[in-house]
Enzyme design. Structure first.
Site, mmCIF file in Angstrom:
data_model
loop_
_atom_site.group_PDB
_atom_site.id
_atom_site.type_symbol
_atom_site.label_atom_id
_atom_site.label_comp_id
_atom_site.label_asym_id
_atom_site.label_seq_id
_atom_site.Cartn_x
_atom_site.Cartn_y
_atom_site.Cartn_z
ATOM 1 N N THR A 133 0.818 -1.210 0.000
ATOM 2 C CA THR A 133 0.000 0.000 0.000
ATOM 3 C C THR A 133 0.853 1.261 0.000
ATOM 4 O O THR A 133 2.003 1.248 0.471
ATOM 5 C CB THR A 133 -0.904 0.013 1.251
ATOM 6 O OG1 THR A 133 -1.580 1.271 1.352
ATOM 7 C CG2 THR A 133 -0.101 -0.183 2.525
ATOM 8 N N ASP A 134 0.278 2.360 -0.493
ATOM 9 C CA ASP A 134 0.976 3.648 -0.423
ATOM 10 C C ASP A 134 1.012 4.203 0.999
ATOM 11 O O ASP A 134 1.773 5.135 1.289
ATOM 12 C CB ASP A 134 0.334 4.666 -1.374
ATOM 13 C CG ASP A 134 -1.137 4.937 -1.096
ATOM 14 O OD1 ASP A 134 -1.719 4.304 -0.194
ATOM 15 O OD2 ASP A 134 -1.724 5.784 -1.803
ATOM 16 N N GLU A 135 0.217 3.625 1.904
ATOM 17 C CA GLU A 135 0.168 4.163 3.266
ATOM 18 C C GLU A 135 1.472 3.975 4.033
ATOM 19 O O GLU A 135 1.692 4.628 5.055
ATOM 20 C CB GLU A 135 -1.011 3.553 4.036
ATOM 21 C CG GLU A 135 -2.354 3.942 3.438
ATOM 22 C CD GLU A 135 -3.525 3.635 4.358
ATOM 23 O OE1 GLU A 135 -3.374 3.772 5.580
ATOM 24 O OE2 GLU A 135 -4.586 3.261 3.837
ATOM 25 N N TYR A 159 -1.967 -0.176 11.068
ATOM 26 C CA TYR A 159 -2.085 -0.868 9.778
ATOM 27 C C TYR A 159 -0.886 -0.572 8.893
ATOM 28 O O TYR A 159 -0.210 -1.484 8.398
ATOM 29 C CB TYR A 159 -3.372 -0.464 9.064
ATOM 30 C CG TYR A 159 -3.345 -0.764 7.581
ATOM 31 C CD1 TYR A 159 -3.178 -2.075 7.125
ATOM 32 C CD2 TYR A 159 -3.453 0.258 6.632
ATOM 33 C CE1 TYR A 159 -3.124 -2.358 5.754
ATOM 34 C CE2 TYR A 159 -3.406 -0.024 5.275
ATOM 35 C CZ TYR A 159 -3.240 -1.323 4.844
ATOM 36 O OH TYR A 159 -3.183 -1.600 3.504
ATOM 37 N N SER A 162 2.340 -2.065 10.050
ATOM 38 C CA SER A 162 2.447 -3.516 9.841
ATOM 39 C C SER A 162 2.751 -3.825 8.380
ATOM 40 O O SER A 162 3.505 -4.760 8.075
ATOM 41 C CB SER A 162 1.167 -4.221 10.296
ATOM 42 O OG SER A 162 0.058 -3.908 9.457
ATOM 43 N N TYR A 216 -15.047 12.059 7.799
ATOM 44 C CA TYR A 216 -14.112 12.405 8.870
ATOM 45 C C TYR A 216 -13.660 13.859 8.758
ATOM 46 O O TYR A 216 -13.228 14.318 7.686
ATOM 47 C CB TYR A 216 -12.880 11.511 8.812
ATOM 48 C CG TYR A 216 -13.058 10.141 9.408
ATOM 49 C CD1 TYR A 216 -13.511 9.972 10.713
ATOM 50 C CD2 TYR A 216 -12.732 8.999 8.674
ATOM 51 C CE1 TYR A 216 -13.654 8.719 11.272
ATOM 52 C CE2 TYR A 216 -12.866 7.728 9.223
ATOM 53 C CZ TYR A 216 -13.331 7.604 10.531
ATOM 54 O OH TYR A 216 -13.467 6.350 11.075
ATOM 55 N N ASP A 289 -12.650 13.448 13.443
ATOM 56 C CA ASP A 289 -11.592 12.792 12.682
ATOM 57 C C ASP A 289 -10.980 11.654 13.498
ATOM 58 O O ASP A 289 -10.987 11.682 14.735
ATOM 59 C CB ASP A 289 -10.496 13.802 12.318
ATOM 60 C CG ASP A 289 -9.797 13.455 11.014
ATOM 61 O OD1 ASP A 289 -10.042 12.349 10.504
ATOM 62 O OD2 ASP A 289 -9.012 14.291 10.524
ATOM 63 N N ARG A 290 -10.475 10.638 12.791
ATOM 64 C CA ARG A 290 -9.876 9.506 13.492
ATOM 65 C C ARG A 290 -8.432 9.824 13.861
ATOM 66 O O ARG A 290 -7.776 10.656 13.212
ATOM 67 C CB ARG A 290 -9.947 8.251 12.632
ATOM 68 C CG ARG A 290 -9.030 8.230 11.424
ATOM 69 C CD ARG A 290 -9.306 6.990 10.595
ATOM 70 N NE ARG A 290 -8.510 6.950 9.389
ATOM 71 C CZ ARG A 290 -8.813 6.207 8.330
ATOM 72 N NH1 ARG A 290 -9.902 5.457 8.328
ATOM 73 N NH2 ARG A 290 -8.032 6.204 7.271
ATOM 74 N N HIS A 293 -4.879 10.295 11.290
ATOM 75 C CA HIS A 293 -5.445 10.275 9.940
ATOM 76 C C HIS A 293 -4.519 11.038 8.989
ATOM 77 O O HIS A 293 -4.364 12.253 9.094
ATOM 78 C CB HIS A 293 -6.838 10.911 9.950
ATOM 79 C CG HIS A 293 -7.664 10.555 8.759
ATOM 80 N ND1 HIS A 293 -8.984 10.952 8.620
ATOM 81 C CD2 HIS A 293 -7.382 9.846 7.641
ATOM 82 C CE1 HIS A 293 -9.464 10.487 7.477
ATOM 83 N NE2 HIS A 293 -8.500 9.824 6.864
#
Length: 354
Positions: A133-135, A159, A162, A216, A289-290, A293
């Site tokens: 993922t790009d995250e 996430y 990991s 959010y 918002d979480r 984020h």
């Protein structure tokens, strides 16, 4: 010739399996633990198709993975299996470490053991394709250049941390042991079979039910959106022509703020399934918002285009219209996912409750 796909009953994995078998007679061994987002109904069109061998199991089960590799002798492993929802990782990070980090480690070790026994010519053709993922790259400032493959890892959620760890493991197994790996880091996917906890399917499902459309914060978080069919074609391309040890960023060239996505979905629903109560945008509801984020992701996908000739076929406008239409045409699938009825398959076939 066979490929082993992990997580092939999930959103992206099931789209890939269906796409692969539409264009090839090469069999797929599909290993999936069928956690909450794994849904064999996604693969119903393959019932009775000898090219699709489904195995319910965990990538962390070394004995099972060893058995599958020895029995089916795949020429490639395509590794989708992962816990992937940021909100769930915030509330329960342990499962993300277990699957995304420990599970990837187990899979790498099993693949390395199998690969090392292959004849030299076969060994040279083997590939371990890790889908990420790009995250892992963190968050970008509004005017910062898009993520390239050399951008430092700066994960901000359990996430993404990991997944970053799993990317590092894959890289290390190549450089230390010579395992011929490929890694793709993709932007936000959307399309058919997307479990309705993620933004786009959640918007569609809630809007049709007249429920609030949660946004959010201010909704100005920017993401690059990639139609899942384009992602599948990119994976096929990298698997076929990618250079072992390399990473390829896969993006849709569609940077958009979340609030624009919400209004686009509402406008399409107003056109395709108008609500007598009024425009669907009336349901937009801003929520707190979480934590952690990320403000902006953006993928620079020039490397995969330059080296392998891949570019997405869908614009956001064509992809989102296909996606909304698919959900409107598959109300039964949505209802079963929401009610949990799709899990009855496990009870009937395994005599247990997942």
């Amino acid at each position: 010739m066979t490929i082993l796909v992990t997580g092939g009953a999930g959103f992206i994995g099931s789209n890939f399996v269906l796409d692969w078998l539409r264009g090839s007679d090469e069999p797929v061994v599909n290993l999936d633990a069928l956690t909450y987002a794994g849904n064999l109904e996604n693969l119903a069109s393959l019932d009775g198709d000898a090219r699709h061998v489904f195995v319910r199991g965990d990538i962390g089960d070394r004995a099972l993975v060893d058995t599958l590799l020895a029995e089916h002798r795949p020429r490639a492993v395509v590794h989708f299996a992962a816990e992937s929802h940021v909100d769930r990782s915030i509330h329960g990070p342990g499962e993300f470490i277990r699957t995304n980090v420990n599970g990837t480690y187990t899979l790498l070790e099993a693949a390395r053991g199998f690969w090392s026994t292959l004849p030299e010519a076969v060994r040279a053709q083997f590939r371990f394709h890790h889908v990420s993922t790009d995250e892992v790259y963190g968050s970008l400032a509004p005017d910062a250049p898009a993520f390239t493959e050399t951008h430092p890892f700066e994960p901000n959620s359990p996430y993404s941390a990991s997944k970053a760890a799993s990317d590092h493991l894959v890289r290390a197994w190549h450089h230390t042991y010579g395992l011929p790996v490929l890694t793709t880091n993709c932007s936000n996917n959307y399309g058919p079979f997307h479990f309705p906890e993620k933004l786009i399917p959640l918007l569609i499902v809630n809007a049709l039910a007249g429920k609030p459309l949660p946004v959010y914060g201010d909704g100005r978080q920017v993401r690059d959106w990639l139609y899942v069919g384009d992602h599948c074609s990119a994976i096929r391309t990298v698997l076929e022509r990618g250079r072992p040890g390399e990473t390829y960023n896969v993006g849709g060239w569609n940077e958009k703020p979340n609030i624009e996505i919400v209004h686009t979905v509402c406008a399409l629903l107003d056109e395709l399934r108008p609500d007598p109560a009024g425009p669907h945008a009336r349901l937009i509801t801003h929520v707190k918002d979480r934590p952690g984020h990320d403000r902006r992701y953006a993928i620079d996908a020039r490397k995969i285009e330059r080296e392998l000739g891949w570019r997405p076929a869908e614009t956001f406008e064509t992809g989102i219209r296909k996606t909304v239409a698919w959900y409107l045409d598959h109300a039964d699938w949505v209802a079963r996912v929401q009610s949990g009825a799709y899990r009855d398959w496990l009870q009937r076939h395994y005599g247990e409750t997942a």
